[in-house]
Design a protein around this motif. Structure first.
Motif, PDB file in Angstrom:
ATOM      1  N   SER A  65     -43.359  16.732   2.099  1.00 27.68           N
ATOM      2  CA  SER A  65     -43.343  17.093   0.682  1.00 27.68           C
ATOM      3  C   SER A  65     -42.425  16.188  -0.126  1.00 27.68           C
ATOM      4  CB  SER A  65     -42.907  18.551   0.526  1.00 27.68           C
ATOM      5  OG  SER A  65     -43.750  19.415   1.261  1.00 27.68           O
ATOM      6  N   ILE A  69     -43.648  19.184  -9.179  1.00 25.15           N
ATOM      7  CA  ILE A  69     -44.681  18.169  -8.928  1.00 25.15           C
ATOM      8  C   ILE A  69     -45.912  18.451  -9.769  1.00 25.15           C
ATOM      9  CG2 ILE A  69     -46.317  17.310  -7.207  1.00 25.15           C
ATOM     10  CD1 ILE A  69     -44.094  17.566  -5.115  1.00 25.15           C
ATOM     11  N   THR A 115     -39.830  22.559  -5.852  1.00 20.25           N
ATOM     12  CA  THR A 115     -40.227  21.148  -5.857  1.00 20.25           C
ATOM     13  C   THR A 115     -41.707  21.009  -6.164  1.00 20.25           C
ATOM     14  OG1 THR A 115     -38.496  20.521  -4.287  1.00 20.25           O
ATOM     15  CG2 THR A 115     -40.396  19.059  -4.462  1.00 20.25           C
ATOM     16  N   TYR A 116     -42.531  21.840  -5.531  1.00 25.24           N
ATOM     17  CA  TYR A 116     -43.976  21.769  -5.794  1.00 25.24           C
ATOM     18  C   TYR A 116     -44.301  22.195  -7.222  1.00 25.24           C
ATOM     19  CZ  TYR A 116     -45.659  20.488  -1.174  1.00 25.24           C
ATOM     20  OH  TYR A 116     -45.954  19.794  -0.034  1.00 25.24           O
TER      21      TYR A 116
END
Length: 774
Positions: free
Chosen positions: A292, A319, A315-316
């Motif tokens: 990731s 993103i 974090t995703y």
């Protein structure tokens, strides 16, 4: 004096599976023979039989008959032996700490040099590009990955004992390092923004690692000291990199000290507390984090570094919030790189592993080709792709790692040290087994410690081996640790002269290399179905560690995984399945009475508890014994007749015959006379004070109701503890017997059990036979 009555044992030699089949068959004509020497077992019409003859012994009689002629050394003798010094001992100890001496002395230059050259150069083709990539993964400039690769390889060939361990960068350790350096940098910058950096993060002069000049990190000391004592609310990128390098070297410094201390104190056994299921779940979760972390790099978007619970989830989220800023050129380069790497790795290197003397160095080939294309096509200028940029050449002057952050990173340093040792020693042992040579576990610890401790003075971050490099050394026929000379020489050339050639290397290519490097770690999830079938507790530990690591953070995964592993030991110590023995109706065997064709002995109970006896399960031991054999608390005084105990009118049982807590847990035990209990202690390799107290209580209780208790097959350590605890003050040593056979041969047991001496014919002779296997 020993009993003149001999134990004469006779019976077949079956495996557990064959024994079960035989007992359940109900047909004595179906026999199975077992051929020795590891030969294949085959069904025949005859049984291999054995006959043993010996005297009946109590433990005390055995010790009097077979006197120990070489007593174990006393503590004084051990200390004297350890401190004694001689020329031979000094030479031997020196050679043990510097294995390279023995390697050079015994090295077969003509036959081994070519193999070591080939394997060393082959590994360097992976070490160079992966060193740069994993330096980037550690949130450091790529050159520091090469520093780590060079010095770790150099130090290990001097101090290591495995010819197939390739020290250097490692994806998991780089990720753990990145977590720490990003956290410390964030805290430092926040403190600087608040105007308190000079108070909370100051250091002394001389404890720095480097400064920056024109974007290249150099080797003087003054800038970091100034930077860390200045109330600046912001830092340039070069200064941030500089600070992170300092934290990373401190992390390596502490981890190295821990590993060195463990090696010198012979603490190599500590990794046995890391269960396989924990390591599997943790490394898979780490692989998800590693994969990731490269997504923003492969699509060229900026995602702020995060820390704490839910870091990966956040974090995703970031993103997807910024996915509109994706650079298509970087994405295309990354996807093509991933496809090429996987295609060559899977369909060439892995598929034709046996046919290829040297795997295709696809990482090096990809780095060279992508750099040339990027340079001559001016991809950065025309498409704005991210490239490595300026790469410094040469080495920095050695310096002491910063010490101001040690208190903040000590816990992570310990975790990194344990993980580095666990991953490296497991590969070293595997290679030693496959290639039939020996390694020194404790010297390996010393070597890993030196690689990290001394490496910290040369700007190295934490390091260990990586399975692909180790397997490559194995496949290419490395003959000694001298293969590291050629690897280090290649990396040295790159650092000294060739570093600038990779200025145009696309970052997306390095990100793709990191993503594909964790392929095998990610594929560990395919083991879960089999793990569920084999061991559900291990499945639970694996999955829990993985989920906590993914949805919380790796720090919490360590706590959860180790905690669950310890908890499982405690839980299953309470779930130990004790058994009561009976006699086979077909032959002279004592087996668990839950098998078909096995009947209980009259008046005698054989109890087996397959665990150590200590505070966590001592009460369960007593409850199982009372429940499955006889509860002396429920024996009425008028039920004791001539030292026989009759089981009558106990507490109400449930439908399965298990008592409600006050009676016995043995169905159909009413009216059965119990005169002796034999406790098989073969699994009790350890006993503590709680276990001793339970034993005292059991002997007292059963003695009060006229039941004789024997302890059979007691290991030496529990016997010593019982002796030192005063157990034999009130208990006769005659109750401690060598084996279950000896207890069954005791006159008071023979008189009531009906087992005793039975006439059988062996080779035409009548013999008193007794066989007890449990």
């Amino acid at each position: 004096m020993t009993n003149n009555h001999d134990i004469h044992t006779e019976g077949p030699l079956p495996t557990t599976r064959l024994l079960s089949d035989t007992l359940q068959a109900g047909d004595e004509s179906v026999d199975v023979s077992i051929t020795g020497g590891g030969a294949k077992m085959a069904e025949t019409k005859t049984l291999n039989r054995m006959t043993l003859r010996r005297n009946v012994y109590t433990q005390q009689q055995l010790e009097e008959t077979y006197v120990i002629t070489v007593p174990p050394p006393t503590m004084k003798e051990k200390v004297h032996r350890a401190c004694a010094c001689s020329k031979d001992k000094v030479v031997k100890r020196l050679q043990s700490y510097f294995p390279i001496i023995g390697v050079l002395r015994d090295y077969a230059w003509r036959s081994d040099l070519l193999h070591d050259f080939t394997s060393g150069i082959s590994v360097s083709f992976i070490q160079m590009p992966m060193g740069m990539a994993l330096g980037l993964l550690a949130s450091l400039p790529p050159i520091f990955g090469l520093y780590t690769t060079f010095f770790a390889t150099l130090f290990y060939l001097l101090f290591g004992t495995s010819r197939h361990v390739s020290m250097g960068t490692n994806a998991l350790l780089s990720l753990l390092t990145a977590n720490v350096v990003e956290r410390e940098l964030t805290a430092f910058m926040a403190a600087g923004a608040a105007g308190v950096a000079g108070q909370s993060m100051s250091t002394t002069a001389g404890s720095t690692v480097a400064t920056t000049t024109s974007g290249v990190i150099t080797g003087t000391d003054s800038t970091l000291t100034t930077m860390m004592t200045t109330d600046a609310p912001w830092m340039s990128q070069d200064e941030q990199d500089l600070y992170k390098v300092g934290v990373a070297t401190s992390l390596s410094f502490i981890a190295g000290i821990i590993l060195l201390a463990m090696g010198l104190l012979r603490f190599g056994f500590i990794t046995s507390f890391l269960s396989t299921s924990f390591l599997g779940g943790f490394t898979t979760a780490a692989a998800v984090h590693i994969f990731s972390s490269q997504i923003p790099k492969i699509i060229h978007i900026k995602v702020p570094p995060l820390a704490g619970v839910g870091k990966l989830v956040r974090t995703y989220i970031n993103i997807f919030k910024n996915i509109g800023d994706t650079n298509p050129a970087d994405l295309i380069i990354g996807l093509i790189s991933v496809a090429v790497l996987l295609a060559v790795m899977i369909f060439i290197n892995e598929k034709y592993q046996k046919q290829l003397k040297v795997p295709v160095p696809i990482h090096l080939i990809l780095v060279i080709i992508s750099t040339l294309i990027s340079q001559f096509a001016e991809l950065k200028k025309h498409f704005g792709i991210a490239i490595v940029g300026t790469v410094s050449t040469g080495f920095l002057a050695p310096a002491i790692p910063p010490t101001n952050v040690i208190s903040n990173i000590a816990t992570e340093a310990f975790v990194i040290a344990i993980m580095a040792y666990a991953m490296t020693i497991s590969m070293a042992k595997l290679m030693a087994k496959q290639h039939s040579y020996k390694i020194d576990d404790n010297q390996e610890l010393v070597a890993y410690g030196i690689c990290n401790f001394l490496g910290a003075f040369f700007r190295c971050h934490p390091n260990c081996t990586a399975p692909p490099r180790t397997m490559l050394l194995s496949n290419t026929g490395a003959r000694s640790t001298l293969n590291g000379v050629f690897t280090a020489a290649f990396i040295l050339i790159v650092i000294m002269a060739a570093g600038q050639l990779f200025t145009a290397l696309p970052i997306a290519v390095l990100a793709a290399m990191i993503m594909t490097a964790v392929k095998n770690l990610l594929l560990q999830v395919t083991q879960l179905p089999n793990l569920w079938r084999v061991s559900k507790p291990d499945f639970t530990i694996w999955l829990s560690t993985f989920l906590v690591g993914v949805f919380a953070d790796l720090d919490y995964a360590i706590i959860a995984g180790i905690g669950l592993s310890v908890f499982s030991v405690v839980v299953f110590s309470q779930m130990t399945s004790s058994t009561v023995g009976g006699v086979s109706q077909k032959e002279d065997l004592v087996l668990s009475n839950n098998r078909a064709g096995v009947k209980n002995l009259s008046g005698v109970k054989i109890f087996y508890f397959p665990a150590q006896l200590y505070f966590a399960n001592a009460e369960k031991f007593k409850n199982d014994l009372y429940g499955k054999v006889l509860n002396p608390d429920n024996v009425e005084v008028n039920a004791i007749v001539e030292s026989d105990v009759v089981l009558t009118n106990f507490a109400e049982k449930d439908k399965e015959g298990v008592s409600n807590g006050n009676g016995i847990a043995k169905k159909g035990a009413e009216g059965e006379t119990v005169k002796a209990i034999i406790i098989d202690c073969s699994a009790m390799t350890y006993i503590d004070l709680a276990g001793v107290n339970i034993m005292k209580l059991i002997f007292t209780k059963y003695s009060s109701v006229g039941v004789k208790v024997f302890l059979a097959r007691c290991p030496d350590y529990p016997l010593g503890v019982l002796d030192r605890a005063g157990f034999f003050v009130n208990v006769s040593r005659d109750c401690i017997v060598v084996d279950v056979y000896d207890a069954l041969s005791a006159p008071e047991v023979e008189a009531v059990s009906g087992w005793g001496t039975r006439k059988t014919s062996v080779n035409g002779l009548n013999n008193d036979t007794i066989h007890a296997r449990f």
